[in-house]
Design an enzyme around this catalytic site. Structure first.
Site, PDB file in Angstrom:
ATOM      1  N   ARG A   1     -90.872 -34.961 -32.138  1.00 21.20           N
ATOM      2  CA  ARG A   1     -89.691 -35.811 -32.138  1.00 21.20           C
ATOM      3  C   ARG A   1     -89.691 -36.570 -33.457  1.00 21.20           C
ATOM      4  O   ARG A   1     -90.751 -36.974 -33.954  1.00 21.20           O
ATOM      5  CB  ARG A   1     -89.731 -36.812 -30.990  1.00 21.20           C
ATOM      6  N   HIS A   2     -88.506 -36.785 -34.025  1.00 23.42           N
ATOM      7  CA  HIS A   2     -88.425 -37.563 -35.269  1.00 23.42           C
ATOM      8  C   HIS A   2     -89.103 -38.919 -35.096  1.00 23.42           C
ATOM      9  O   HIS A   2     -89.225 -39.440 -33.984  1.00 23.42           O
ATOM     10  CB  HIS A   2     -86.970 -37.750 -35.696  1.00 23.42           C
ATOM     11  N   GLY A   3     -89.522 -39.496 -36.202  1.00 25.80           N
ATOM     12  CA  GLY A   3     -90.129 -40.819 -36.183  1.00 25.80           C
ATOM     13  C   GLY A   3     -89.112 -41.901 -35.834  1.00 25.80           C
ATOM     14  O   GLY A   3     -87.897 -41.670 -35.814  1.00 25.80           O
ATOM     15  N   GLN A   4     -89.624 -43.101 -35.575  1.00 31.51           N
ATOM     16  CA  GLN A   4     -88.756 -44.223 -35.222  1.00 31.51           C
ATOM     17  C   GLN A   4     -87.704 -44.451 -36.309  1.00 31.51           C
ATOM     18  O   GLN A   4     -88.007 -44.436 -37.499  1.00 31.51           O
ATOM     19  CB  GLN A   4     -89.570 -45.497 -35.055  1.00 31.51           C
TER      20      GLN A   4
ATOM     21  N   GLU B   1     -84.166 -46.874 -37.641  1.00 30.36           N
ATOM     22  CA  GLU B   1     -83.664 -48.250 -37.589  1.00 30.36           C
ATOM     23  C   GLU B   1     -82.946 -48.501 -36.274  1.00 30.36           C
ATOM     24  O   GLU B   1     -83.079 -49.578 -35.679  1.00 30.36           O
ATOM     25  CB  GLU B   1     -82.742 -48.511 -38.775  1.00 30.36           C
ATOM     26  N   TRP B   2     -82.184 -47.517 -35.799  1.00 26.66           N
ATOM     27  CA  TRP B   2     -81.454 -47.702 -34.544  1.00 26.66           C
ATOM     28  C   TRP B   2     -82.367 -47.630 -33.340  1.00 26.66           C
ATOM     29  O   TRP B   2     -82.135 -48.323 -32.351  1.00 26.66           O
ATOM     30  CB  TRP B   2     -80.317 -46.691 -34.440  1.00 26.66           C
ATOM     31  N   ASN B   3     -83.435 -46.815 -33.367  1.00 28.42           N
ATOM     32  CA  ASN B   3     -84.415 -46.846 -32.272  1.00 28.42           C
ATOM     33  C   ASN B   3     -85.005 -48.243 -32.166  1.00 28.42           C
ATOM     34  O   ASN B   3     -85.177 -48.779 -31.061  1.00 28.42           O
ATOM     35  CB  ASN B   3     -85.573 -45.880 -32.507  1.00 28.42           C
TER      36      ASN B   3
ATOM     37  N   GLY C   1     -77.289 -40.455 -30.684  1.00 26.84           N
ATOM     38  CA  GLY C   1     -76.606 -39.194 -30.442  1.00 26.84           C
ATOM     39  C   GLY C   1     -76.499 -38.394 -31.721  1.00 26.84           C
ATOM     40  O   GLY C   1     -77.491 -38.154 -32.409  1.00 26.84           O
TER      41      GLY C   1
ATOM     42  N   ARG D   1     -82.512 -37.837 -39.648  1.00 28.18           N
ATOM     43  CA  ARG D   1     -83.793 -38.399 -39.196  1.00 28.18           C
ATOM     44  C   ARG D   1     -84.805 -37.300 -38.879  1.00 28.18           C
ATOM     45  O   ARG D   1     -86.000 -37.466 -39.120  1.00 28.18           O
ATOM     46  CB  ARG D   1     -83.586 -39.340 -38.003  1.00 28.18           C
TER      47      ARG D   1
ATOM     48  N   GLU E   1     -79.569 -33.843 -31.289  1.00 27.08           N
ATOM     49  CA  GLU E   1     -79.698 -34.708 -30.123  1.00 27.08           C
ATOM     50  C   GLU E   1     -78.467 -34.595 -29.226  1.00 27.08           C
ATOM     51  O   GLU E   1     -77.407 -34.135 -29.665  1.00 27.08           O
ATOM     52  CB  GLU E   1     -79.910 -36.163 -30.572  1.00 27.08           C
TER      53      GLU E   1
END
Length: 185
Positions: A10-13, A15-17, A24, A62, A85
């Site tokens: 899974r992509h890394g963290q 800013e929105w996470n 989305g 991302r 996503e």
């Protein structure tokens, strides 16, 4: 259907996470922690024999950014829109706190099903199964949280989704082989 050996990142963290916003199909860049998440995934991958593996990535920024950090060993990283996503429709860019939170065993997943004009999990399942049918050998996938869950469910079954977490998978790698899932950290 039998599936080839898979490693799923899974992509890394982003800013929105970090601020609990729905992404989305939109994008936000990795945070410093997200870059460390991707570097950790790279450390895990460097310890594996990936000779003969293909590398496929969601075209979202991302995921591409994560692939660039985590997969320098890849000769080529291909992108496929079927790895993007889940679409969250009208909720894209919105903070989770301002959205209805259902009372269910897995409220975050239920939120994705409720998103007005969203894609829905059944549609994600169709596209990831189509992608899985198109690969013909061992593969490293760089994708997203919900997409990873749907892929793992398609390959392993519901047992792959024990202990759900909306932020699960950042900084680790899922290994799927012969009907068994292993979490590499």
């Amino acid at each position: 259907m039998t599936h080839p050996e898979l490693y799923i990142l899974r992509h890394g963290q982003t800013e929105w996470n970090a601020t609990d916003r729905m992404q989305g199909w939109l994008n936000s860049p990795l945070t410093a922690k997200g870059e460390m998440d991707a570097a950790r995934q790279g450390e895990i991958l460097r310890g594996l024999d990936l000779a003969g593996f293909a590398f496929w990535c969601s075209p979202s920024g991302r995921a591409v950014q994560t692939a660039g950090i985590a997969c320098p060993m890849a000769e080529a990283i291909h992108t496929d829109i079927r790895l993007r996503e889940i679409g969250v429709g009208d909720w894209a860019g919105r903070y989770r706190a301002e959205l209805p939170m259902p009372t269910s065993d897995d409220p975050y997943m239920s939120q994705y099903e409720m998103a007005p004009n969203g894609e829905g999990l059944a549609a994600v399942d169709v596209r990831v199964r189509d992608f899985l049918a198109s690969i013909n050998g061992p593969t490293v996938l760089i994708t997203h949280g919900i997409t990873s869950r749907v892929i793992r469910n398609a390959v392993i079954g519901p047992d792959a989704l024990a202990n759900p977490s909306v932020h699960g998978g950042q900084g680790c790698v899922y290994h799927l082989k012969d009907g068994v899932q292993e979490l590499l950290t």
